[in-house]
Design a protein around this motif. Structure first.
Motif, short mmCIF file in Angstrom:
data_model
loop_
_atom_site.label_atom_id
_atom_site.label_comp_id
_atom_site.label_asym_id
_atom_site.label_seq_id
_atom_site.Cartn_x
_atom_site.Cartn_y
_atom_site.Cartn_z
N MET A 165 0.84 -1.20 0.00
CA MET A 165 0.00 0.00 0.00
C MET A 165 0.87 1.25 0.00
N VAL A 166 1.90 1.26 0.86
CA VAL A 166 2.79 2.42 0.95
C VAL A 166 3.66 2.54 -0.29
N MET A 167 4.15 1.41 -0.81
CA MET A 167 4.96 1.43 -2.03
C MET A 167 4.23 2.11 -3.18
N PHE A 168 2.99 1.70 -3.41
CA PHE A 168 2.25 2.25 -4.55
C PHE A 168 1.78 3.66 -4.29
N PHE A 169 1.55 4.00 -3.02
CA PHE A 169 1.29 5.41 -2.68
C PHE A 169 2.49 6.27 -3.08
N TRP A 222 2.41 9.09 -6.06
CA TRP A 222 2.15 10.43 -5.57
C TRP A 222 3.38 11.27 -5.25
N VAL A 223 4.57 10.67 -5.13
CA VAL A 223 5.74 11.46 -4.78
C VAL A 223 6.00 12.59 -5.77
N PRO A 224 5.94 12.34 -7.11
CA PRO A 224 6.17 13.48 -8.02
C PRO A 224 5.13 14.59 -7.87
N TYR A 225 3.86 14.21 -7.76
CA TYR A 225 2.80 15.22 -7.63
C TYR A 225 2.92 15.98 -6.31
N LEU A 284 -5.41 5.09 -4.21
CA LEU A 284 -6.76 5.62 -3.99
C LEU A 284 -6.82 6.44 -2.71
N LEU A 285 -6.17 5.93 -1.65
CA LEU A 285 -6.17 6.65 -0.38
C LEU A 285 -5.43 7.97 -0.51
N GLY A 286 -4.30 7.94 -1.27
CA GLY A 286 -3.58 9.19 -1.49
C GLY A 286 -4.44 10.23 -2.18
N GLY A 287 -5.23 9.80 -3.18
CA GLY A 287 -6.11 10.72 -3.88
C GLY A 287 -7.18 11.29 -2.96
N GLU A 288 -7.75 10.46 -2.09
CA GLU A 288 -8.77 10.93 -1.17
C GLU A 288 -8.20 11.92 -0.16
N LEU A 289 -6.99 11.63 0.32
CA LEU A 289 -6.35 12.56 1.25
C LEU A 289 -6.09 13.90 0.58
N LEU A 290 -5.67 13.85 -0.67
CA LEU A 290 -5.40 15.08 -1.40
C LEU A 290 -6.68 15.89 -1.57
N ARG A 291 -7.77 15.22 -1.90
CA ARG A 291 -9.04 15.91 -2.09
C ARG A 291 -9.58 16.49 -0.79
N SER A 292 -9.23 15.85 0.32
CA SER A 292 -9.74 16.31 1.62
C SER A 292 -9.02 17.54 2.14
N LEU A 298 0.21 18.26 3.97
CA LEU A 298 1.17 17.32 3.39
C LEU A 298 1.87 16.48 4.45
N GLN A 299 2.24 17.12 5.55
CA GLN A 299 2.96 16.40 6.59
C GLN A 299 2.16 15.22 7.13
N TYR A 300 0.83 15.40 7.18
CA TYR A 300 -0.01 14.34 7.73
C TYR A 300 -0.11 13.14 6.79
N TYR A 301 -0.01 13.42 5.47
CA TYR A 301 0.00 12.30 4.52
C TYR A 301 1.04 11.27 4.93
N PHE A 302 2.27 11.78 4.97
CA PHE A 302 3.41 10.88 5.14
C PHE A 302 3.54 10.39 6.57
N SER A 303 3.20 11.23 7.52
CA SER A 303 3.27 10.78 8.91
C SER A 303 2.26 9.68 9.18
N GLY A 304 1.07 9.81 8.59
CA GLY A 304 0.05 8.77 8.76
C GLY A 304 0.50 7.45 8.18
N PHE A 305 1.05 7.48 6.98
CA PHE A 305 1.56 6.24 6.38
C PHE A 305 2.74 5.69 7.18
#
Length: 406
Positions: free
Chosen positions: A236-240, A244-247, A365-373, A377-384
Motif C-alpha cells: 500500500m505504501v509502495m504504490f502510494f 504520488w511522490v512526483p505530484y 486511492l487513499l492518497g487521492g482521497e487525502l489530497l481531495r480532503s 502534506l505532513q499528515y499524509y506521510f506521517s500517517g503512512f
C-alpha cells in the motif's frame, strides 16, 4: 512426522543455482515489462481513442486485479503440478494475452485483456520466488530471492527503453507485440533448462493438507497473518509513493522537474535497498533486518512530509524511503519463502502477495482521497509512517522458525 520438521535441506550452489536464478530473473523481467507497459502506453492509447484521463484508472487497476486473481488461483498450482510447469503456464497466459492486445479494438476489449494478462502475471512471481528459495542455501536465500525480484524493476526499465524508439515509429501496439512474443519464446527455454524444485517430483504431488486452510491453521496461522499484514501495508505504501511522490513534490513547492528527480531518487533507492538489506540478512536474523527496515521506512516517510523547505532534503528523504520501503518489500518475499514447507510454498507466497496487491490498490486511492480532503502534506506521510510501524511489529514477532527454516 510433520511436513515442516521432516523437510530436507534444499540448499544447492554452483551452476544449477545460477541457472535457476538467471532464468527466474528473466521470467520476472518479462513479468515487470507486461505489468508496466500500460503506464507507458496509456497516453498514446488515450490520444488514439480520445479517452479522458479518468478512464485510464480502470485500465491500470485491471492488471492489478488480474494479478490478485493469479496470485491466489494460479500460483498455488505450483505446489501440485511443479514450479516449472506453472511458470511456463504463467508465461503462456501473460504472453498470449499481452500479444492479443495488439488486436484490441476499443476500451472494453483492452480492459478485458489487461485483466487476463494480470492472471498470468500473478502466477509467475510466487513460483519463481519459491523455486529460487528451494535452490538456495538458507544463508543465501534472501540475497538470491532479491536478485530475482529486482527483475521487476529491470522489466520496467526495458519497457521504458524500448518505448523511446518504438512508440513514435510503430505506435503503442508495438510494445504489446514485444511483451507477447518474448514470454512465449522463453517457454521452451524454461522447459529445456530450468530444473524444478529438488523435491518436486517426490513430494509436491503427494503433499497432504496443502491449501489455504493449512496456511491459517494452528501451526502456520500466526506467521501467515503477520506476513499478510506486512505485505498489505508495505505494498500500500509502495504504490502510494510511486504514484504520488512526483505530484506531492509540486504541493511542497518544487518544480515538475524536481518532482521527476524525486521519483528517480525514490526508484534508485528501491533498486539499492533490496540488495543491501538482503546482504544483511545473510549475517543477521532476517526478521530483525526487515523489521528495522520498516522502522526506518516510517522515519523516512515522516521526513519526506516535513522536507518542504529544502529540495535536497526532500530528495534524500525520498531516496531513503525508496531504499527502506522497496527494500523491505522484496526481502519480505524471502521470509515468506522460508515460512512454509516446500509442498505449501507457492500457495503461501501467492496468498501473501495477493494480500499485498490488494494493498497496492488502496495506496493510490487513499492518497487521492487525502489530497481531495485538503489534509496537510505532513499528515499524509506521517500517517503512512505510523501504519508502517504495524508492519514492523508484525515482522519482529514472526516465529524463529521463519528465520531458520530449511
Amino acid at each position: 512426522m510433520d511436513a515442516i520438521a521432516a523437510e530436507p535441506a534444499l540448499g544447492r550452489t554452483g551452476r544449477v543455482t545460477a541457472r535457476v536464478v538467471g532464468l527466474c530473473l528473466l521470467v520476472i523481467v518479462l513479468d515487470g515489462f507486461d505489468m508496466l507497459v500500460i503506464a507507458l502506453t496509456a497516453p498514446a492509447i488515450a490520444a488514439d481513442w480520445g479517452l479522458p484521463a479518468h478512464r485510464l484508472g480502470p485500465l491500470f487497476a485491471a492488471g492489478i486485479l488480474g494479478m490478485i486473481g493469479g496470485s491466489v488461483l494460479i500460483a498455488p498450482l505450483g505446489d501440485r503440478l511443479g514450479r516449472v510447469r506453472v511458470l511456463m503456464l504463467s508465461c503462456g497466459l501473460f504472453g498470449v494475452f499481452a500479444g492479443l492486445t495488439v488486436l484490441a479494438s476499443g476500451y472494453w476489449s483492452l480492459l478485458g485483456l489487461r485483466l487476463l494478462t494480470g492472471l498470468g502475471l500473478g502466477g509467475a512471481v510466487p513460483n519463481a520466488t519459491a523455486l529460487i528459495s528451494e535452490h538456495a542455501s538458507p544463508r543465501r536465500r534472501p540475497l538470491l530471492v532479491s536478485v530475482g525480484l529486482v527483475g521487476f524493476s529491470l522489466g520496467g526499465m526495458l519497457c521504458a527503453g524500448l518505448a523511446v524508439p518504438l512508440l513514435p515509429r510503430f505506435g503503442w501496439r508495438s510494445l504489446y507485440l514485444v511483451g507477447g512474443v518474448l514470454p512465449l519464446l522463453l517457454i521452451p527455454v524454461l522447459r529445456r533448462y530450468l530444473p524444478d524444485s529438488p523435491v518436486a517430483a517426490r513430494d509436491l504431488r503427494a503433499a497432504e493438507g496443502s491449501g489455504v486452510r493449512r496456511l491459517l491453521g494452528a501451526e502456520l496461522g500466526p506467521d501467515t497473518r503477520r506476513l499478510w499484514l506486512g505485505f498489505f501495508i508495505n505494498m500500500m505504501v509502495m504504490f502510494f509513493l510511486a504514484n504520488w511522490v512526483p505530484y506531492l513534490a509540486g504541493q511542497a513547492g518544487f518544480s515538475p522537474r524536481q518532482g521527476s528527480l524525486a521519483a528517480l531518487a525514490l526508484n534508485l533507492g528501491g533498486v539499492a535497498g533490496p540488495l543491501l538489506l538482503a546482504m544483511g540478512c545473510q549475517y543477521l536474523d532476517a526478521r530483525r533486518v526487515i523489521g528495522t527496515a520498516f522502522v526506518l521506512a516510517a522515519a523516512s516517510l515522516v521526513a519526506v512530509g516535513y522536507a518542504t523547505g529544502s529540495f535536497g532534503v526532500y530528495l534524500a528523504a525520498a531516496a531513503l524511503a525508496g531504499f527502506f520501503v522497496f527494500g523491505a518489500q522484496i526481502t519480505l518475499h524471502a521470509l515468506a519463502a522460508a515460512a512454509y514447507p516446500t509442498p505449501l510454498r507457492a500457495t503461501g507466497i501467492g496468498w501473501a502477495l495477493g494480500c499485498g496487491r490488494v494493498g497496492s490498490v488502496f495506496g493510490p486511492l487513499l492518497g487521492g482521497e487525502l489530497l481531495r480532503s485538503g489534509v496537510p502534506l505532513q499528515y499524509y506521510f506521517s500517517g503512512f509512517g505510523l501504519v508502517v510501524l504495524l508492519a514492523a511489529a508484525a515482522t519482529f514477532t514472526l516465529s524463529a522458525r521463519v528465520a531458520s527454516a530449511d
